[in-house]
Design a protein around this motif. Structure first.
Motif: not given
Length: 536
Positions: A289-297
Protein backbone atom coordinates in the motif's frame (compact mmCIF):
# COMPACT_ATOMS: atom_id res chain seq x y z
CA UNK A 1 -14.34 37.46 12.73
CA UNK A 2 -14.31 35.67 9.40
CA UNK A 3 -17.84 34.51 8.58
CA UNK A 4 -19.63 33.99 5.31
CA UNK A 5 -22.18 31.83 7.11
CA UNK A 6 -24.87 33.11 9.47
CA UNK A 7 -24.37 31.91 13.02
CA UNK A 8 -27.86 30.40 13.01
CA UNK A 9 -26.73 27.89 10.37
CA UNK A 10 -23.85 26.65 12.51
CA UNK A 11 -24.22 23.48 14.56
CA UNK A 12 -24.74 24.36 18.20
CA UNK A 13 -23.12 22.37 21.01
CA UNK A 14 -25.36 20.45 23.42
CA UNK A 15 -27.02 22.71 25.97
CA UNK A 16 -25.95 25.89 24.18
CA UNK A 17 -28.45 28.08 22.34
CA UNK A 18 -27.74 29.87 19.07
CA UNK A 19 -27.76 33.19 20.93
CA UNK A 20 -25.28 31.93 23.53
CA UNK A 21 -23.00 30.55 20.82
CA UNK A 22 -23.10 33.91 19.03
CA UNK A 23 -22.19 35.74 22.26
CA UNK A 24 -19.32 33.33 22.89
CA UNK A 25 -17.92 33.80 19.40
CA UNK A 26 -18.16 37.58 19.79
CA UNK A 27 -16.35 37.34 23.12
CA UNK A 28 -13.59 35.21 21.58
CA UNK A 29 -13.11 37.80 18.82
CA UNK A 30 -12.98 40.65 21.32
CA UNK A 31 -10.49 38.87 23.57
CA UNK A 32 -7.98 37.51 21.04
CA UNK A 33 -8.80 39.39 17.82
CA UNK A 34 -11.46 38.90 15.20
CA UNK A 35 -8.86 37.66 12.71
CA UNK A 36 -8.27 34.63 14.94
CA UNK A 37 -11.92 33.47 14.94
CA UNK A 38 -13.62 31.92 11.91
CA UNK A 39 -17.02 30.40 11.19
CA UNK A 40 -17.07 30.38 7.37
CA UNK A 41 -17.44 27.08 5.54
CA UNK A 42 -14.02 27.29 3.90
CA UNK A 43 -12.23 27.75 7.24
CA UNK A 44 -14.14 24.88 8.84
CA UNK A 45 -13.69 22.46 5.95
CA UNK A 46 -10.42 21.09 7.33
CA UNK A 47 -11.95 20.18 10.69
CA UNK A 48 -13.65 16.90 9.88
CA UNK A 49 -12.64 13.30 9.34
CA UNK A 50 -11.18 13.09 5.81
CA UNK A 51 -11.81 9.34 5.67
CA UNK A 52 -15.59 9.15 5.54
CA UNK A 53 -18.22 9.07 2.83
CA UNK A 54 -18.11 12.58 1.29
CA UNK A 55 -20.93 14.78 2.56
CA UNK A 56 -21.81 12.60 5.55
CA UNK A 57 -19.89 14.45 8.27
CA UNK A 58 -21.76 14.78 11.56
CA UNK A 59 -18.85 15.48 13.93
CA UNK A 60 -18.42 19.05 12.75
CA UNK A 61 -17.45 22.23 14.62
CA UNK A 62 -19.26 25.54 14.92
CA UNK A 63 -16.11 27.66 14.70
CA UNK A 64 -12.34 27.64 14.90
CA UNK A 65 -10.15 29.87 17.04
CA UNK A 66 -6.44 30.15 16.24
CA UNK A 67 -4.50 31.46 19.24
CA UNK A 68 -1.02 32.87 18.81
CA UNK A 69 0.00 32.92 22.49
CA UNK A 70 -0.57 31.16 25.79
CA UNK A 71 -2.53 34.22 26.92
CA UNK A 72 -4.88 33.74 23.96
CA UNK A 73 -5.49 30.14 25.02
CA UNK A 74 -6.22 31.19 28.59
CA UNK A 75 -8.71 33.80 27.39
CA UNK A 76 -10.47 31.28 25.12
CA UNK A 77 -10.78 28.73 27.92
CA UNK A 78 -12.24 31.27 30.35
CA UNK A 79 -14.82 32.46 27.84
CA UNK A 80 -15.73 28.86 26.93
CA UNK A 81 -16.41 28.23 30.62
CA UNK A 82 -18.62 31.27 30.85
CA UNK A 83 -20.84 30.12 27.98
CA UNK A 84 -20.31 26.35 28.50
CA UNK A 85 -19.08 25.97 24.91
CA UNK A 86 -16.95 22.81 24.41
CA UNK A 87 -13.49 23.21 22.92
CA UNK A 88 -11.62 20.63 20.83
CA UNK A 89 -7.85 21.39 20.69
CA UNK A 90 -5.73 20.10 17.80
CA UNK A 91 -2.08 20.53 16.86
CA UNK A 92 -1.83 20.07 13.10
CA UNK A 93 -5.13 18.18 12.60
CA UNK A 94 -3.52 15.18 10.87
CA UNK A 95 -4.72 12.35 13.09
CA UNK A 96 -5.98 10.56 9.99
CA UNK A 97 -7.20 7.02 10.50
CA UNK A 98 -8.35 7.97 14.00
CA UNK A 99 -10.87 10.70 13.13
CA UNK A 100 -8.63 13.39 11.69
CA UNK A 101 -9.30 16.92 12.95
CA UNK A 102 -12.98 16.31 13.73
CA UNK A 103 -14.34 17.04 17.22
CA UNK A 104 -16.03 14.34 19.26
CA UNK A 105 -19.01 16.59 20.08
CA UNK A 106 -20.89 18.29 17.26
CA UNK A 107 -20.80 22.07 17.49
CA UNK A 108 -17.55 22.25 19.46
CA UNK A 109 -15.21 25.18 18.85
CA UNK A 110 -11.88 24.01 17.44
CA UNK A 111 -8.72 25.37 19.04
CA UNK A 112 -6.21 25.22 16.19
CA UNK A 113 -2.53 25.70 17.00
CA UNK A 114 -1.29 26.14 13.46
CA UNK A 115 -0.17 29.69 14.34
CA UNK A 116 1.89 28.63 17.40
CA UNK A 117 5.04 27.18 15.85
CA UNK A 118 7.86 28.32 18.10
CA UNK A 119 10.94 26.06 18.41
CA UNK A 120 13.90 26.59 20.74
CA UNK A 121 16.83 24.14 20.59
CA UNK A 122 19.50 23.53 23.21
CA UNK A 123 22.36 21.68 21.56
CA UNK A 124 24.45 21.29 24.72
CA UNK A 125 21.74 19.31 26.51
CA UNK A 126 20.07 17.87 23.41
CA UNK A 127 16.46 19.00 23.52
CA UNK A 128 13.92 21.23 21.83
CA UNK A 129 11.15 23.25 23.44
CA UNK A 130 8.21 23.29 21.04
CA UNK A 131 4.80 24.92 20.80
CA UNK A 132 1.77 22.78 19.83
CA UNK A 133 1.64 23.88 16.18
CA UNK A 134 5.17 22.67 15.40
CA UNK A 135 5.23 20.03 12.69
CA UNK A 136 7.92 17.42 12.15
CA UNK A 137 9.06 19.52 9.19
CA UNK A 138 9.35 22.59 11.45
CA UNK A 139 11.44 20.72 14.01
CA UNK A 140 13.71 19.22 11.36
CA UNK A 141 14.15 22.60 9.65
CA UNK A 142 15.00 24.31 12.94
CA UNK A 143 17.68 21.71 13.65
CA UNK A 144 19.10 22.14 10.14
CA UNK A 145 18.94 25.93 10.16
CA UNK A 146 20.81 26.10 13.45
CA UNK A 147 23.49 23.71 12.25
CA UNK A 148 22.87 21.54 15.30
CA UNK A 149 24.62 18.18 15.55
CA UNK A 150 21.32 16.56 16.55
CA UNK A 151 18.50 14.48 15.07
CA UNK A 152 14.86 14.08 16.13
CA UNK A 153 12.88 10.85 16.28
CA UNK A 154 9.94 11.45 13.93
CA UNK A 155 6.83 9.80 12.45
CA UNK A 156 6.34 8.44 8.93
CA UNK A 157 4.50 11.47 7.53
CA UNK A 158 6.04 14.85 8.24
CA UNK A 159 2.95 17.08 8.27
CA UNK A 160 1.78 15.98 11.73
CA UNK A 161 2.42 17.77 15.01
CA UNK A 162 5.21 16.97 17.47
CA UNK A 163 3.11 17.82 20.54
CA UNK A 164 -0.15 16.30 19.34
CA UNK A 165 1.52 13.05 18.24
CA UNK A 166 3.25 12.78 21.60
CA UNK A 167 0.05 13.43 23.51
CA UNK A 168 -1.63 10.60 21.56
CA UNK A 169 1.18 8.17 22.51
CA UNK A 170 2.19 8.34 18.85
CA UNK A 171 5.02 6.13 17.65
CA UNK A 172 8.37 7.34 16.31
CA UNK A 173 11.38 5.17 15.51
CA UNK A 174 14.79 6.21 16.84
CA UNK A 175 16.33 5.02 20.14
CA UNK A 176 14.66 7.74 22.22
CA UNK A 177 11.30 6.57 20.91
CA UNK A 178 11.21 3.40 23.02
CA UNK A 179 8.25 3.69 25.41
CA UNK A 180 7.61 7.16 23.93
CA UNK A 181 10.39 8.51 26.13
CA UNK A 182 11.30 11.69 24.22
CA UNK A 183 8.94 14.13 25.93
CA UNK A 184 9.95 15.97 29.10
CA UNK A 185 7.99 18.79 30.71
CA UNK A 186 4.59 20.20 29.72
CA UNK A 187 3.11 23.66 30.03
CA UNK A 188 -0.66 23.30 30.37
CA UNK A 189 -3.63 25.67 30.38
CA UNK A 190 -6.07 24.15 32.85
CA UNK A 191 -9.85 24.18 32.29
CA UNK A 192 -10.29 27.28 34.47
CA UNK A 193 -7.62 29.18 32.49
CA UNK A 194 -4.88 28.75 35.10
CA UNK A 195 -1.37 27.86 33.89
CA UNK A 196 0.57 24.79 35.10
CA UNK A 197 4.03 23.48 34.36
CA UNK A 198 4.57 19.81 35.13
CA UNK A 199 7.53 18.08 36.75
CA UNK A 200 10.46 20.36 37.56
CA UNK A 201 8.70 23.19 35.74
CA UNK A 202 6.66 23.71 38.89
CA UNK A 203 9.68 25.59 40.28
CA UNK A 204 10.39 29.07 38.92
CA UNK A 205 13.41 29.14 36.63
CA UNK A 206 14.23 25.46 37.16
CA UNK A 207 16.73 24.59 34.39
CA UNK A 208 15.91 20.87 34.58
CA UNK A 209 12.28 21.26 33.45
CA UNK A 210 13.02 19.80 29.97
CA UNK A 211 15.69 17.46 31.37
CA UNK A 212 14.17 15.64 34.34
CA UNK A 213 10.68 14.19 33.94
CA UNK A 214 9.71 14.39 37.59
CA UNK A 215 9.70 16.91 40.42
CA UNK A 216 8.68 16.77 44.05
CA UNK A 217 5.58 14.74 44.81
CA UNK A 218 3.25 13.21 42.20
CA UNK A 219 4.22 13.86 38.57
CA UNK A 220 1.23 14.99 36.56
CA UNK A 221 2.75 15.00 33.05
CA UNK A 222 1.23 11.70 31.93
CA UNK A 223 -2.23 12.82 33.09
CA UNK A 224 -2.36 15.25 30.18
CA UNK A 225 -1.65 12.58 27.54
CA UNK A 226 -4.76 11.19 25.78
CA UNK A 227 -6.86 13.08 28.33
CA UNK A 228 -9.07 16.16 28.42
CA UNK A 229 -7.76 17.68 31.63
CA UNK A 230 -6.07 20.68 30.01
CA UNK A 231 -4.49 22.09 26.86
CA UNK A 232 -0.73 21.62 26.39
CA UNK A 233 0.88 24.82 25.10
CA UNK A 234 4.58 23.90 25.34
CA UNK A 235 6.60 20.70 25.55
CA UNK A 236 10.20 19.62 25.90
CA UNK A 237 11.36 17.02 23.33
CA UNK A 238 14.67 15.20 23.60
CA UNK A 239 16.96 15.06 20.56
CA UNK A 240 19.68 12.52 19.81
CA UNK A 241 23.30 13.38 18.96
CA UNK A 242 24.12 12.40 15.40
CA UNK A 243 25.67 8.93 15.39
CA UNK A 244 28.86 8.21 13.48
CA UNK A 245 27.07 5.57 11.43
CA UNK A 246 23.42 4.99 10.56
CA UNK A 247 22.60 1.58 9.08
CA UNK A 248 19.01 1.14 7.87
CA UNK A 249 18.11 -2.54 7.63
CA UNK A 250 15.49 -4.68 5.95
CA UNK A 251 14.41 -8.17 6.94
CA UNK A 252 12.24 -10.13 4.52
CA UNK A 253 10.28 -13.20 5.54
CA UNK A 254 9.11 -15.37 2.67
CA UNK A 255 7.24 -17.97 4.74
CA UNK A 256 4.22 -16.56 6.59
CA UNK A 257 4.26 -19.49 9.02
CA UNK A 258 7.65 -18.36 10.37
CA UNK A 259 6.35 -15.01 11.68
CA UNK A 260 6.21 -16.32 15.29
CA UNK A 261 9.90 -17.25 15.12
CA UNK A 262 10.78 -13.75 13.86
CA UNK A 263 8.80 -12.17 16.72
CA UNK A 264 10.61 -14.23 19.35
CA UNK A 265 14.01 -13.39 17.84
CA UNK A 266 13.08 -9.69 17.70
CA UNK A 267 12.12 -9.69 21.38
CA UNK A 268 15.38 -11.37 22.37
CA UNK A 269 17.46 -8.85 20.40
CA UNK A 270 15.54 -5.88 21.79
CA UNK A 271 15.78 -7.14 25.36
CA UNK A 272 19.54 -7.53 24.89
CA UNK A 273 19.83 -3.99 23.50
CA UNK A 274 21.19 -5.17 20.15
CA UNK A 275 18.20 -3.51 18.49
CA UNK A 276 17.69 -0.23 20.34
CA UNK A 277 14.94 1.47 18.36
CA UNK A 278 11.40 0.80 17.15
CA UNK A 279 11.21 -1.65 14.22
CA UNK A 280 8.23 -1.67 11.87
CA UNK A 281 7.06 -5.14 10.85
CA UNK A 282 4.46 -5.15 8.06
CA UNK A 283 2.69 -7.79 5.99
CA UNK A 284 2.75 -7.90 2.18
CA UNK A 285 -0.32 -5.75 1.61
CA UNK A 286 0.69 -3.17 4.19
CA UNK A 287 4.03 -2.68 2.44
CA UNK A 288 2.38 -2.81 -1.00
CA UNK A 289 0.00 0.00 0.00
CA UNK A 290 3.01 2.31 0.37
CA UNK A 291 4.24 1.45 -3.11
CA UNK A 292 1.15 0.85 -5.25
CA UNK A 293 -2.65 0.67 -5.24
CA UNK A 294 -5.00 -2.29 -5.01
CA UNK A 295 -6.34 -1.66 -8.50
CA UNK A 296 -2.89 -2.29 -9.98
CA UNK A 297 -3.08 -5.89 -8.76
CA UNK A 298 -6.73 -6.87 -8.43
CA UNK A 299 -10.11 -5.37 -9.28
CA UNK A 300 -12.42 -8.01 -7.79
CA UNK A 301 -14.70 -7.74 -4.79
CA UNK A 302 -13.87 -9.18 -1.40
CA UNK A 303 -10.46 -9.71 0.18
CA UNK A 304 -7.51 -10.08 -2.14
CA UNK A 305 -6.92 -13.76 -3.03
CA UNK A 306 -3.90 -15.56 -1.63
CA UNK A 307 -2.39 -16.14 -5.06
CA UNK A 308 -2.44 -12.39 -5.79
CA UNK A 309 -0.78 -11.61 -2.45
CA UNK A 310 1.93 -14.13 -3.26
CA UNK A 311 2.41 -12.49 -6.66
CA UNK A 312 2.76 -9.05 -5.02
CA UNK A 313 5.29 -10.43 -2.52
CA UNK A 314 7.47 -11.73 -5.32
CA UNK A 315 7.09 -8.96 -7.90
CA UNK A 316 7.67 -6.15 -5.40
CA UNK A 317 10.34 -8.19 -3.64
CA UNK A 318 8.86 -7.53 -0.19
CA UNK A 319 8.16 -11.06 1.02
CA UNK A 320 5.17 -12.07 3.14
CA UNK A 321 6.41 -9.92 6.01
CA UNK A 322 8.99 -7.17 5.89
CA UNK A 323 10.71 -5.47 8.81
CA UNK A 324 12.21 -2.00 8.65
CA UNK A 325 14.74 -1.33 11.39
CA UNK A 326 18.17 0.23 11.95
CA UNK A 327 21.42 0.39 13.89
CA UNK A 328 23.06 3.59 15.12
CA UNK A 329 26.47 4.37 16.66
CA UNK A 330 30.20 4.05 16.18
CA UNK A 331 31.03 1.90 13.18
CA UNK A 332 32.65 -0.85 15.24
CA UNK A 333 29.53 -1.11 17.43
CA UNK A 334 27.22 -1.14 14.41
CA UNK A 335 29.29 -3.90 12.78
CA UNK A 336 29.26 -5.93 15.99
CA UNK A 337 25.48 -5.65 16.44
CA UNK A 338 24.82 -6.38 12.76
CA UNK A 339 26.76 -9.63 13.09
CA UNK A 340 24.72 -10.54 16.18
CA UNK A 341 21.35 -9.94 14.60
CA UNK A 342 22.38 -11.74 11.42
CA UNK A 343 23.40 -14.78 13.46
CA UNK A 344 20.03 -14.82 15.23
CA UNK A 345 17.60 -13.98 12.43
CA UNK A 346 19.24 -16.10 9.74
CA UNK A 347 18.59 -19.20 11.81
CA UNK A 348 14.95 -18.83 10.73
CA UNK A 349 13.98 -20.47 7.41
CA UNK A 350 12.84 -18.03 4.75
CA UNK A 351 14.55 -14.94 6.22
CA UNK A 352 17.04 -12.65 4.52
CA UNK A 353 18.54 -9.36 5.74
CA UNK A 354 20.07 -6.45 3.86
CA UNK A 355 21.37 -3.01 4.76
CA UNK A 356 24.01 -0.40 4.05
CA UNK A 357 25.95 1.92 6.35
CA UNK A 358 25.75 5.70 5.87
CA UNK A 359 27.51 8.71 7.31
CA UNK A 360 25.72 11.98 8.10
CA UNK A 361 26.45 13.50 4.69
CA UNK A 362 24.12 10.96 3.02
CA UNK A 363 21.06 10.97 5.31
CA UNK A 364 19.12 13.86 3.82
CA UNK A 365 19.23 12.46 0.29
CA UNK A 366 18.71 8.72 0.82
CA UNK A 367 16.38 7.63 -2.02
CA UNK A 368 14.14 5.47 0.19
CA UNK A 369 11.79 7.55 2.41
CA UNK A 370 11.57 4.67 4.91
CA UNK A 371 15.30 4.96 5.45
CA UNK A 372 15.15 8.76 5.75
CA UNK A 373 12.40 8.56 8.41
CA UNK A 374 14.52 6.40 10.70
CA UNK A 375 17.19 9.11 10.81
CA UNK A 376 14.79 12.01 11.32
CA UNK A 377 14.24 13.32 7.77
CA UNK A 378 10.50 13.98 7.21
CA UNK A 379 8.51 13.74 3.97
CA UNK A 380 5.04 13.01 2.62
CA UNK A 381 6.19 10.09 0.48
CA UNK A 382 4.63 7.40 2.70
CA UNK A 383 1.15 8.96 2.65
CA UNK A 384 0.37 6.79 -0.39
CA UNK A 385 -1.00 4.09 1.96
CA UNK A 386 -4.29 5.98 2.32
CA UNK A 387 -5.05 5.38 -1.37
CA UNK A 388 -4.78 1.57 -1.38
CA UNK A 389 -8.55 1.31 -1.96
CA UNK A 390 -10.05 4.20 -3.91
CA UNK A 391 -6.89 6.03 -4.94
CA UNK A 392 -7.07 9.74 -4.09
CA UNK A 393 -10.50 9.16 -2.55
CA UNK A 394 -9.34 6.25 -0.44
CA UNK A 395 -9.31 6.11 3.33
CA UNK A 396 -8.76 3.83 6.28
CA UNK A 397 -9.85 3.31 9.85
CA UNK A 398 -7.20 2.04 12.25
CA UNK A 399 -7.45 -0.37 15.15
CA UNK A 400 -4.24 -0.93 17.11
CA UNK A 401 -4.34 -3.04 20.28
CA UNK A 402 -1.27 -3.64 22.45
CA UNK A 403 -0.16 -7.25 22.87
CA UNK A 404 2.81 -8.99 24.51
CA UNK A 405 5.77 -9.30 22.13
CA UNK A 406 5.67 -13.09 21.95
CA UNK A 407 5.09 -15.60 19.18
CA UNK A 408 1.92 -16.86 20.85
CA UNK A 409 0.25 -13.47 21.06
CA UNK A 410 1.41 -12.34 17.63
CA UNK A 411 -0.04 -15.49 16.07
CA UNK A 412 -3.32 -15.12 17.99
CA UNK A 413 -3.73 -11.45 17.08
CA UNK A 414 -2.89 -12.06 13.42
CA UNK A 415 -5.43 -14.87 13.22
CA UNK A 416 -8.16 -12.81 14.87
CA UNK A 417 -7.67 -9.66 12.78
CA UNK A 418 -7.07 -11.36 9.43
CA UNK A 419 -10.13 -13.60 9.81
CA UNK A 420 -12.34 -10.69 10.81
CA UNK A 421 -11.20 -8.65 7.79
CA UNK A 422 -11.85 -11.61 5.49
CA UNK A 423 -15.34 -12.09 6.92
CA UNK A 424 -16.06 -8.42 6.22
CA UNK A 425 -14.78 -8.78 2.66
CA UNK A 426 -11.84 -6.43 3.25
CA UNK A 427 -8.09 -6.68 2.76
CA UNK A 428 -5.91 -7.33 5.81
CA UNK A 429 -3.16 -4.70 6.12
CA UNK A 430 -1.41 -5.66 9.34
CA UNK A 431 1.77 -4.87 11.17
CA UNK A 432 3.56 -4.57 14.47
CA UNK A 433 5.32 -1.59 16.03
CA UNK A 434 6.92 -2.58 19.34
CA UNK A 435 6.29 -0.12 22.15
CA UNK A 436 9.35 -1.53 23.88
CA UNK A 437 11.16 -4.88 24.08
CA UNK A 438 8.21 -6.52 25.84
CA UNK A 439 5.03 -5.20 24.20
CA UNK A 440 3.93 -4.23 20.72
CA UNK A 441 1.03 -2.56 19.01
CA UNK A 442 -0.66 -4.81 16.45
CA UNK A 443 -1.63 -2.36 13.72
CA UNK A 444 -4.71 -2.93 11.58
CA UNK A 445 -5.10 -0.46 8.73
CA UNK A 446 -8.60 -1.23 7.43
CA UNK A 447 -8.86 0.30 3.93
CA UNK A 448 -11.88 1.49 1.98
CA UNK A 449 -13.00 3.61 -0.95
CA UNK A 450 -14.85 6.67 0.39
CA UNK A 451 -16.97 6.66 -2.79
CA UNK A 452 -18.37 3.28 -1.73
CA UNK A 453 -20.65 3.85 1.30
CA UNK A 454 -21.24 0.13 1.80
CA UNK A 455 -17.51 -0.54 1.99
CA UNK A 456 -17.00 2.35 4.43
CA UNK A 457 -19.76 0.99 6.66
CA UNK A 458 -18.19 -2.48 6.59
CA UNK A 459 -14.78 -1.09 7.56
CA UNK A 460 -16.10 0.86 10.55
CA UNK A 461 -18.33 -2.01 11.63
CA UNK A 462 -15.51 -4.56 11.60
CA UNK A 463 -13.21 -2.12 13.43
CA UNK A 464 -15.77 -1.83 16.21
CA UNK A 465 -16.17 -5.60 16.37
CA UNK A 466 -12.39 -5.90 16.60
CA UNK A 467 -12.31 -3.55 19.59
CA UNK A 468 -14.75 -5.78 21.49
CA UNK A 469 -13.25 -9.09 20.36
CA UNK A 470 -9.72 -7.99 21.21
CA UNK A 471 -10.97 -6.67 24.54
CA UNK A 472 -12.39 -10.08 25.40
CA UNK A 473 -8.87 -11.46 24.92
CA UNK A 474 -7.32 -8.80 27.14
CA UNK A 475 -5.93 -6.61 24.34
CA UNK A 476 -6.63 -2.87 24.77
CA UNK A 477 -6.05 -0.08 22.27
CA UNK A 478 -3.07 2.22 22.46
CA UNK A 479 -5.14 5.03 20.88
CA UNK A 480 -8.72 5.08 19.66
CA UNK A 481 -10.70 6.42 16.73
CA UNK A 482 -13.39 9.02 17.49
CA UNK A 483 -16.06 6.56 16.36
CA UNK A 484 -15.23 4.04 19.06
CA UNK A 485 -13.45 5.90 21.85
CA UNK A 486 -16.23 4.98 24.28
CA UNK A 487 -16.22 1.35 23.19
CA UNK A 488 -12.43 1.21 23.54
CA UNK A 489 -12.67 2.69 27.04
CA UNK A 490 -15.37 0.11 27.91
CA UNK A 491 -12.80 -2.66 27.48
CA UNK A 492 -10.85 -1.41 30.50
CA UNK A 493 -13.37 -2.86 32.92
CA UNK A 494 -11.32 -4.00 35.91
CA UNK A 495 -13.21 -3.59 39.22
CA UNK A 496 -16.38 -2.22 37.65
CA UNK A 497 -14.46 0.22 35.44
CA UNK A 498 -12.47 1.71 38.31
CA UNK A 499 -10.21 3.57 35.88
CA UNK A 500 -13.15 5.27 34.19
CA UNK A 501 -14.59 6.29 37.55
CA UNK A 502 -11.17 7.66 38.56
CA UNK A 503 -10.86 9.57 35.25
CA UNK A 504 -14.33 11.04 35.65
CA UNK A 505 -13.57 12.16 39.21
CA UNK A 506 -10.50 14.05 37.99
CA UNK A 507 -12.45 15.50 35.05
CA UNK A 508 -15.30 16.72 37.25
CA UNK A 509 -12.85 18.30 39.68
CA UNK A 510 -10.67 20.08 37.13
CA UNK A 511 -13.35 20.81 34.52
CA UNK A 512 -16.78 21.00 36.17
CA UNK A 513 -18.34 22.48 33.02
CA UNK A 514 -16.79 19.78 30.81
CA UNK A 515 -15.53 22.21 28.21
CA UNK A 516 -12.13 20.69 27.30
CA UNK A 517 -12.45 17.97 24.61
CA UNK A 518 -15.55 16.23 26.01
CA UNK A 519 -15.54 12.52 25.24
CA UNK A 520 -11.80 12.34 24.61
CA UNK A 521 -10.64 8.77 25.39
CA UNK A 522 -14.13 8.02 26.69
CA UNK A 523 -13.92 10.67 29.44
CA UNK A 524 -17.09 12.75 29.77
CA UNK A 525 -17.76 15.50 32.28
CA UNK A 526 -20.76 15.32 34.59
CA UNK A 527 -22.76 17.95 32.66
CA UNK A 528 -22.76 15.92 29.45
CA UNK A 529 -23.08 12.59 31.27
CA UNK A 530 -26.28 13.93 32.82
CA UNK A 531 -27.41 14.99 29.33
CA UNK A 532 -27.12 11.41 28.09
CA UNK A 533 -23.57 11.21 26.80
CA UNK A 534 -21.99 9.04 25.59
CA UNK A 535 -24.77 8.47 23.11
CA UNK A 536 -25.35 5.06 21.57
Amino acid sequence: MSSTTETSTLPTPPGVSEAELEKALTAFATAIGADKVATDAESLEDFQDPFQVPGTATNVPSAVVSPTSVEDVQAVVRIANEFKVPLWPIGRGKNNGYGGAAPQVRGSVMVSFREMTGVEINEELGYAMVEPGVSWYDLHDAIQAGGHDLVASIVDIGWGGVVSNTLEHGLTYMPYSIDQASHCGFEVVLPDGDLLRTGSGAMDNNPTWPLYKRGLGPTSTEMFMQSNYGIVTKMGYWLMPKPEIYMPLWLRLWDDSQLPAVVDALRELMLAGTIDMRPQLSNTLCIASMLSTRAEWYDGDGPMPEEVIEKIAKELGVGRWMMRFALYGDEAVVDHNFAKLQARFLQIPGVDISGEKHGADAWETLPNPHERVQIGVPSQDLYKMAGWSGGEEGGHVDFSPVIPLTSHHAQAAQKLMSEMCAEAGLDFLGGMLPINARATTFINVIPFDTKNPEQVDKAYAVAKRMVAEAGRRGYGEYRAHLSFMDLAADQFGFNDHAQRRFNETIKDTLDPNGIIAPGKSGIWGSRLRQAGYPQA
